[in-house]
Design a protein around this motif. Sequence first.
Motif, PDB file in Angstrom:
ATOM      1  N   LYS A 410      13.970  32.938  32.640  1.00 52.37           N
ATOM      2  CA  LYS A 410      14.188  33.091  34.078  1.00 52.37           C
ATOM      3  C   LYS A 410      15.663  32.883  34.440  1.00 52.37           C
ATOM      4  O   LYS A 410      16.165  33.532  35.367  1.00 52.37           O
ATOM      5  N   ILE A 411      16.351  31.993  33.736  1.00 54.11           N
ATOM      6  CA  ILE A 411      17.789  31.837  33.979  1.00 54.11           C
ATOM      7  C   ILE A 411      18.508  33.143  33.664  1.00 54.11           C
ATOM      8  O   ILE A 411      19.413  33.564  34.408  1.00 54.11           O
ATOM      9  N   LEU A 412      18.094  33.818  32.604  1.00 57.30           N
ATOM     10  CA  LEU A 412      18.671  35.134  32.292  1.00 57.30           C
ATOM     11  C   LEU A 412      18.401  36.120  33.429  1.00 57.30           C
ATOM     12  O   LEU A 412      19.294  36.852  33.867  1.00 57.30           O
ATOM     13  N   GLU A 413      17.185  36.127  33.939  1.00 56.26           N
ATOM     14  CA  GLU A 413      16.803  37.079  34.976  1.00 56.26           C
ATOM     15  C   GLU A 413      17.503  36.796  36.302  1.00 56.26           C
ATOM     16  O   GLU A 413      17.798  37.721  37.062  1.00 56.26           O
ATOM     17  N   TRP A 414      17.810  35.529  36.588  1.00 56.78           N
ATOM     18  CA  TRP A 414      18.339  35.143  37.902  1.00 56.78           C
ATOM     19  C   TRP A 414      19.830  34.820  37.885  1.00 56.78           C
ATOM     20  O   TRP A 414      20.342  34.223  38.828  1.00 56.78           O
ATOM     21  N   SER A 415      20.530  35.210  36.852  1.00 54.60           N
ATOM     22  CA  SER A 415      21.976  34.976  36.771  1.00 54.60           C
ATOM     23  C   SER A 415      22.723  36.291  36.943  1.00 54.60           C
ATOM     24  O   SER A 415      22.195  37.369  36.602  1.00 54.60           O
ATOM     25  N   PRO A 416      23.962  36.259  37.451  1.00 52.49           N
ATOM     26  CA  PRO A 416      24.717  37.495  37.672  1.00 52.49           C
ATOM     27  C   PRO A 416      24.924  38.288  36.401  1.00 52.49           C
ATOM     28  O   PRO A 416      24.893  39.525  36.424  1.00 52.49           O
ATOM     29  N   THR A 417      25.143  37.597  35.265  1.00 54.22           N
ATOM     30  CA  THR A 417      25.362  38.266  33.985  1.00 54.22           C
ATOM     31  C   THR A 417      24.693  37.454  32.879  1.00 54.22           C
ATOM     32  O   THR A 417      24.425  36.251  33.053  1.00 54.22           O
ATOM     33  N   VAL A 424      24.856  28.542  31.886  1.00 54.72           N
ATOM     34  CA  VAL A 424      23.951  27.673  32.639  1.00 54.72           C
ATOM     35  C   VAL A 424      22.995  26.957  31.690  1.00 54.72           C
ATOM     36  O   VAL A 424      22.764  25.745  31.804  1.00 54.72           O
ATOM     37  N   MET A 425      22.421  27.693  30.748  1.00 53.75           N
ATOM     38  CA  MET A 425      21.473  27.086  29.809  1.00 53.75           C
ATOM     39  C   MET A 425      22.135  25.990  28.982  1.00 53.75           C
ATOM     40  O   MET A 425      21.564  24.904  28.799  1.00 53.75           O
ATOM     41  N   VAL A 434      17.860  14.964  25.866  1.00 54.57           N
ATOM     42  CA  VAL A 434      18.324  14.014  24.857  1.00 54.57           C
ATOM     43  C   VAL A 434      18.487  14.714  23.511  1.00 54.57           C
ATOM     44  O   VAL A 434      19.332  14.326  22.707  1.00 54.57           O
ATOM     45  N   ASP A 435      17.711  15.757  23.263  1.00 54.31           N
ATOM     46  CA  ASP A 435      17.837  16.483  22.001  1.00 54.31           C
ATOM     47  C   ASP A 435      18.777  17.683  22.103  1.00 54.31           C
ATOM     48  O   ASP A 435      18.797  18.548  21.222  1.00 54.31           O
ATOM     49  N   GLY A 436      19.593  17.747  23.157  1.00 54.27           N
ATOM     50  CA  GLY A 436      20.579  18.822  23.270  1.00 54.27           C
ATOM     51  C   GLY A 436      21.748  18.606  22.326  1.00 54.27           C
ATOM     52  O   GLY A 436      21.803  17.641  21.569  1.00 54.27           O
ATOM     53  N   ARG A 437      22.716  19.572  22.356  1.00 57.90           N
ATOM     54  CA  ARG A 437      23.926  19.481  21.528  1.00 57.90           C
ATOM     55  C   ARG A 437      23.581  19.479  20.043  1.00 57.90           C
ATOM     56  O   ARG A 437      24.277  18.880  19.230  1.00 57.90           O
ATOM     57  N   ASN A 438      22.521  20.157  19.689  1.00 58.44           N
ATOM     58  CA  ASN A 438      21.968  20.145  18.340  1.00 58.44           C
ATOM     59  C   ASN A 438      21.789  21.576  17.846  1.00 58.44           C
ATOM     60  O   ASN A 438      21.537  22.473  18.657  1.00 58.44           O
ATOM     61  N   PRO A 439      21.894  21.826  16.532  1.00 58.61           N
ATOM     62  CA  PRO A 439      21.660  23.192  16.040  1.00 58.61           C
ATOM     63  C   PRO A 439      20.339  23.774  16.506  1.00 58.61           C
ATOM     64  O   PRO A 439      20.256  24.957  16.840  1.00 58.61           O
ATOM     65  N   ASN A 440      19.299  22.942  16.534  1.00 62.63           N
ATOM     66  CA  ASN A 440      17.989  23.433  16.926  1.00 62.63           C
ATOM     67  C   ASN A 440      17.936  23.811  18.400  1.00 62.63           C
ATOM     68  O   ASN A 440      17.275  24.776  18.790  1.00 62.63           O
ATOM     69  N   SER A 441      18.654  23.056  19.250  1.00 60.83           N
ATOM     70  CA  SER A 441      18.648  23.403  20.675  1.00 60.83           C
ATOM     71  C   SER A 441      19.446  24.678  20.931  1.00 60.83           C
ATOM     72  O   SER A 441      19.077  25.477  21.789  1.00 60.83           O
ATOM     73  N   TYR A 442      20.522  24.894  20.174  1.00 58.76           N
ATOM     74  CA  TYR A 442      21.252  26.161  20.314  1.00 58.76           C
ATOM     75  C   TYR A 442      20.391  27.333  19.838  1.00 58.76           C
ATOM     76  O   TYR A 442      20.474  28.434  20.392  1.00 58.76           O
ATOM     77  N   SER A 443      19.562  27.107  18.827  1.00 61.57           N
ATOM     78  CA  SER A 443      18.643  28.168  18.397  1.00 61.57           C
ATOM     79  C   SER A 443      17.730  28.576  19.529  1.00 61.57           C
ATOM     80  O   SER A 443      17.502  29.765  19.770  1.00 61.57           O
ATOM     81  N   GLY A 444      17.180  27.582  20.244  1.00 61.19           N
ATOM     82  CA  GLY A 444      16.284  27.889  21.349  1.00 61.19           C
ATOM     83  C   GLY A 444      16.966  28.619  22.478  1.00 61.19           C
ATOM     84  O   GLY A 444      16.429  29.577  23.042  1.00 61.19           O
ATOM     85  N   ILE A 445      18.168  28.188  22.818  1.00 65.57           N
ATOM     86  CA  ILE A 445      18.920  28.842  23.894  1.00 65.57           C
ATOM     87  C   ILE A 445      19.243  30.283  23.526  1.00 65.57           C
ATOM     88  O   ILE A 445      19.052  31.205  24.333  1.00 65.57           O
ATOM     89  N   PHE A 446      19.733  30.500  22.324  1.00 60.04           N
ATOM     90  CA  PHE A 446      20.132  31.848  21.937  1.00 60.04           C
ATOM     91  C   PHE A 446      18.933  32.737  21.626  1.00 60.04           C
ATOM     92  O   PHE A 446      19.049  33.977  21.712  1.00 60.04           O
ATOM     93  N   TRP A 447      17.784  32.150  21.295  1.00 55.99           N
ATOM     94  CA  TRP A 447      16.570  32.954  21.138  1.00 55.99           C
ATOM     95  C   TRP A 447      16.248  33.667  22.445  1.00 55.99           C
ATOM     96  O   TRP A 447      15.775  34.809  22.432  1.00 55.99           O
ATOM     97  N   VAL A 448      16.481  33.002  23.552  1.00 51.70           N
ATOM     98  CA  VAL A 448      16.253  33.610  24.870  1.00 51.70           C
ATOM     99  C   VAL A 448      16.990  34.938  24.982  1.00 51.70           C
ATOM    100  O   VAL A 448      16.501  35.893  25.598  1.00 51.70           O
ATOM    101  N   PRO A 461      14.221  46.270  33.384  1.00 49.24           N
ATOM    102  CA  PRO A 461      15.480  45.966  34.073  1.00 49.24           C
ATOM    103  C   PRO A 461      15.970  44.571  33.676  1.00 49.24           C
ATOM    104  O   PRO A 461      15.193  43.665  33.418  1.00 49.24           O
ATOM    105  N   ILE A 462      17.267  44.423  33.644  1.00 51.71           N
ATOM    106  CA  ILE A 462      17.982  43.171  33.322  1.00 51.71           C
ATOM    107  C   ILE A 462      17.805  42.795  31.846  1.00 51.71           C
ATOM    108  O   ILE A 462      18.775  42.592  31.119  1.00 51.71           O
TER     109      ILE A 462
END
Length: 496
Positions: A410-417, A424-425, A434-448, A461-462
């Motif tokens: 939804k952040i992808l859908e509701w962001s200008p680019t 934002v993510m 608490v589990d951010g800043r981790n290889p696994n959390s970047y995997s989840g963000i970039f999977w989006v 669209p988008i």
Amino acid sequence: MHSKISPLRIRTANDNAIQPQGQFVLYWMIANRRTRWNFSLQRAVEWAQDLDKPLVILEALRCDYRWASDRLHRFVIQGMIDNAAALRKDPVSYLPYLERQPGDGSGFLARLAREACVVVADDFPCFFLPRMISVASKQIPCRFELVDSNGLLPMRATDKVFLRAYDFRRYLQKELKPHLFELPAADPLTKVRLPKLETMPSEITKRWPTEDEEILRELVNNLDEFPIDHSVGPALFDGGQQAATHQLNEFLNKRLVHYADSRNQPQQEVASGLSPYLHFGHISAHEVFAATMNHEKWTPDKLAAKATGSSTGWWGVSETAESFLDELITWRELGYNMCSKRDDYARYSSLPDWAQATLAEHADDPREHVYSLDEFESAHTHDELWNAAQRQLVREGRMHNYLRMLWGKKILEWSPTPQDALAVMIELNNKYAVDGRNPNSYSGIFWVLGRYDRAWGPERPIFGKIRYMSSENTARKVKVKEYIKKYGPNGQQDLF
């Protein structure tokens, strides 16, 4: 020196020699913040025994790291308290150091290293730690080793960057078996005899005073003196080895049986809850693996003979355990594979070409809703389910795993680019999770945005060919009514 640790897990960070005239072996604990199941500590103990020198453990916490807050500071300090208690009777000198103002800790490591024979540190491929190691390597006058205690597969076991979970899983099924028998010592200091350090040079103790266990206990709930973000309050859960062990036991004994069927249900708490502890090194993936297999009464002869790349059936354990192991090993270590091989793992340009192309084709598509970072952060969108997920993240320091996927889509859908969506993510996840800043959390963000995924149809669209998710479809698949109520605007506590 003979070592029980695989050479694949040890690398030198400089070209300097061992200094046998040094006063001690120094273990700089930066990622594996634990006293158990820790290859780094085990390696430092080996050096201390071989050189017949005292062992000093430095665990420091800066105050100027990105996203520094009460939430993250408290979690780390709770781990320090457990480490201080665990090491109280061991033949080591434990130095928990808390920086009060930016720059106060500058020079501490270098000064300690002047007294050391060897320095050992944790090899962690993410956040600011690789840059910190690079700087430190130029300041340490003796041999400086980095030890990989991140996962079951040593990060240097392959030079390949895997682009799909299926390919990585198939590789693991072919190559992981020998590493299953290379576990770290459960307690590297058991029955170890080392000389005790008599005194530390006074110029060190005066300039960089460390904390005793009592002061740590006082500070953990009173962080006002630290120049960090006090608006991000403590997580709903505690940090440290003891909390991590309790969480593991609760999961194995009460929730694992429901994991395969119910882990995607937001209204049911069946996930392991271990990712924050794995991130800060308060528990080891090796210990989690060993405990899971002991719970399953597993023996190596149960492994499937053929590598198929399937997420089930290879381990020869229950369906629920197979599902959990795929998350713990395949998906978690896939992120470590990326971060250890590519410096651009957190940049938009690291996305697969097909993903960048389809997002570029739809970059100018009209957006029905566009929100700012502040609106996302304060959960001021039109979508009740998304708002509830964001409130859980802010209030508790975690988000239900299934809803993390919807949250990102939804952040992808509701962001200008798409680039704005990525920013934002990263900001919200790294600030509040608490589990951010981790290889696994970047995997989840970039999977989006398409990493580790494939092109999907129909083209939308988008999103273009990026996998699509909606709150409506999610609500049809899983139960969310009580979840929305629990994390509504009047639930538990206000956001800010």
